[in-house]
Structures are given as C-alpha cells and as structure tokens.
Design a protein around this motif. Sequence first.
Motif, short mmCIF file in Angstrom:
data_model
loop_
_atom_site.label_atom_id
_atom_site.label_comp_id
_atom_site.label_asym_id
_atom_site.label_seq_id
_atom_site.Cartn_x
_atom_site.Cartn_y
_atom_site.Cartn_z
N ASP A 201 0.82 -1.21 0.00
CA ASP A 201 0.00 0.00 0.00
C ASP A 201 0.85 1.26 0.00
O ASP A 201 0.35 2.37 0.23
N GLY A 202 2.15 1.11 -0.21
CA GLY A 202 3.03 2.26 -0.34
C GLY A 202 3.58 2.80 0.95
O GLY A 202 4.38 3.74 0.94
N ASP A 203 3.15 2.23 2.08
CA ASP A 203 3.70 2.72 3.35
C ASP A 203 3.69 1.60 4.37
O ASP A 203 3.30 0.46 4.09
N GLY A 204 4.14 1.90 5.57
CA GLY A 204 4.17 0.92 6.64
C GLY A 204 2.92 0.99 7.49
O GLY A 204 1.80 1.11 6.98
N ARG A 205 3.10 0.98 8.79
CA ARG A 205 1.96 0.99 9.71
C ARG A 205 1.20 2.31 9.65
O ARG A 205 1.80 3.38 9.59
N ASP A 206 -0.12 2.19 9.67
CA ASP A 206 -0.96 3.39 9.68
C ASP A 206 -2.36 3.01 10.17
O ASP A 206 -2.63 1.84 10.46
N ALA A 207 -3.24 3.98 10.23
CA ALA A 207 -4.58 3.76 10.78
C ALA A 207 -5.59 3.29 9.74
O ALA A 207 -6.79 3.28 10.02
N ASP A 208 -5.12 2.86 8.56
CA ASP A 208 -6.02 2.41 7.50
C ASP A 208 -5.91 0.89 7.36
O ASP A 208 -4.92 0.39 6.83
N GLY B 68 4.51 3.65 19.20
CA GLY B 68 4.28 4.27 17.91
C GLY B 68 2.86 4.15 17.39
O GLY B 68 2.56 4.65 16.30
N VAL B 69 1.98 3.51 18.15
CA VAL B 69 0.59 3.32 17.71
C VAL B 69 -0.34 3.98 18.72
O VAL B 69 -0.18 3.79 19.93
N PRO B 70 -1.32 4.78 18.28
CA PRO B 70 -2.24 5.42 19.22
C PRO B 70 -3.00 4.37 20.03
O PRO B 70 -3.17 3.23 19.59
N PRO B 71 -3.49 4.71 21.21
CA PRO B 71 -4.26 3.75 22.02
C PRO B 71 -5.50 3.26 21.29
O PRO B 71 -6.10 3.98 20.48
N ASN B 72 -5.87 2.04 21.56
CA ASN B 72 -7.06 1.44 20.97
C ASN B 72 -8.28 1.79 21.81
O ASN B 72 -8.41 1.35 22.95
#
Length: 245
Positions: free
Chosen positions: A66-73, A159-163
Amino acid sequence: DPDVVSQPYLANDATAMSVYDAWDITTGTPSVVVAVVDSGVLPHPELAARLLPGYDFVSDLDTANDGDGRDADATDPGDWISQADADSGKFPGCARSDSSWHGTGVAGVIAANANNGKYIAGLDWGVRVLPLRVLGKCDGSYADIYDAIAWAAGLPVPGVPPNPHPAQVINLSLGGISDEPCTAAEDATFAQFLSPGGVRAIVAAAGNDSSDANLHFPSSCPSVISVAATTFGGNRTSYSNFGAS
C-alpha cells in the motif's frame, strides 16, 4: 439471505453449529468486539455499520503493498503475487496468485448483516469487528501479529495510538507449521492477553496441511482455541489439520 444455502455449518444438527437454535435465544450484541487479525477488510454492504476503526500493522513495505508501513487504515489493498513478484526474489516460497481478500471473508462469516435479504448471514448480528491488518503479499510476520494482538487487547504498542475499542475475542485465521509443539514461553505470550475483564478468547485456525495440529502455530498453544475445518457432513476435511485436542 439468499446465499445462506452455502452455509451448511449453521444448521441445527449434530454435524453443524445449531446456529438457528442459538438465534432463538440471542442474535448477538454490539457490546462485544471481535478483532479480526488478518489481511484487512474491504468496504462491503454486509459489513455496513459493523466495522470499528482498525489499524494496519504490516511493517514491511513490500509485504504491505500500500506504499507505506503501519498506519490507521486497515483497508486490504490486495495480496496478489504477480509473476514479476515471484521472479523478483522478494517473496521466497510464494508463487503467482490472485488476491485472497481473506480478511473480508472472515469478517463476513463472523458478522455479515443478517436477515436483510442480501448475501450470507453472519454468526453474530450485533457484534462489532475490529479489523487489524497483519497479512499482505506472501503472508506477514509474527512480530506484527503480536503487536496487533496486544493492541486489540487494549495494551500499549510503541508508535501506535491507544485502541479505544478493546476486543473480547481475537480471531487468528492464520498460522504455520512449527518444528515443535507450542512452548511454555510461546503460550505465555498469548496467555498474557487473556483476562476476565478483557480478552476472553483467542481463536486460531488449526491449519490446512492435513497434518498434526500439534505442530501448527499458534493454534497449538494451550491458551488458544484451535478450530479445524469440517465437511458439509460434519466430518474432518481432507486438508484440515487434526489431533487429539
């Protein structure tokens, strides 16, 4: 739901799950969250209003697709392997294949909108799905899977926002062959996520290698519920892993 005929596992008999009888008692509740740790999901009318904001934990750029690493998508961009991919050396052991859209299928079995005259019927008519993307081209990494499980359980991941929507059930329709049964240390990794007020169950596929399920990871871990595959008649399929428990 016109395609419910393709779901014989729902039937009220000894070969299936007796889901129709269960629905006479309850059709589910939105207070339950199931984390689907898989390839992500696609928008689909059967999942309308059932999906929570998930997260993409795939860290390898080639695998991510998807062109990037970890993200919210957590959208599934596809996991196809082209012949050029197979020849590139970037995906050892993976041959040319079309995209599986596996995570969307799993989410549908769990939570497809039911009794609406469309497609299939999900097992739970109210449950909410938390999609967590860990698989891409040529599968994924256990490091990403462990982080996704921790986040699903409501634990902090660097590095990841809280769930904001911790899960009560974590579904892992994934895994692989191991050289030995799940070790005590490996099982402790999964056991730490279970708690009376949090994750109640971690469910994983027994595997599709027609071999000893005790050598499939992570479903062989005592803290994980291992689920095999059955035929329409309720017998083990020819490809499903098997074992005493």
